[in-house]
Design a protein around this motif. Structure first.
Motif: not given
Length: 94
Positions: A65-67, A74-75, A78-82
């Motif tokens: 997600x970061x890459x 990006x936020x 990353x929020x979706x993955x978390x």
């Protein structure tokens, strides 16, 4: 002459191995409580064994997600993955 079933102790005495049983006989002698504890222990061992690969999988998703994101989304990625990881991880730890 000592038989194979006897063990020589340090003080010169011998101790027989009459108390030893095979694994099959050991499980045949288990009562209901023993079987319950073995089943619970097996389930707990599987759950603990799954947790490490699951965390590796989740960490890989977070790195992806970061890459693969630009500064605008990006936020959100990353929020979706978390959020997904908070759903997966407790299931493996129950």
């Amino acid at each position: 002459m000592e038989s194979e079933a006897e063990v020589k102790l340090e003080n010169g005495e011998t101790k027989g191995e009459e108390g030893k049983v095979s694994m099959l006989k050991l499980f045949k002698l288990a009562d209901g409580a023993d079987v319950t504890l073995m089943v619970v222990g097996t389930i707990a061992a599987v759950a603990i064994g799954i947790s490490q690969p699951m965390m590796t999988f989740i960490f890989g998703q977070i790195v992806d997600a970061f890459g693969g994101a630009d500064s605008d989304n990006v936020l959100r990625r990353v929020d979706k993955v978390c959020l997904k990881s908070y759903m997966y991880y407790p299931v493996t730890q129950c």
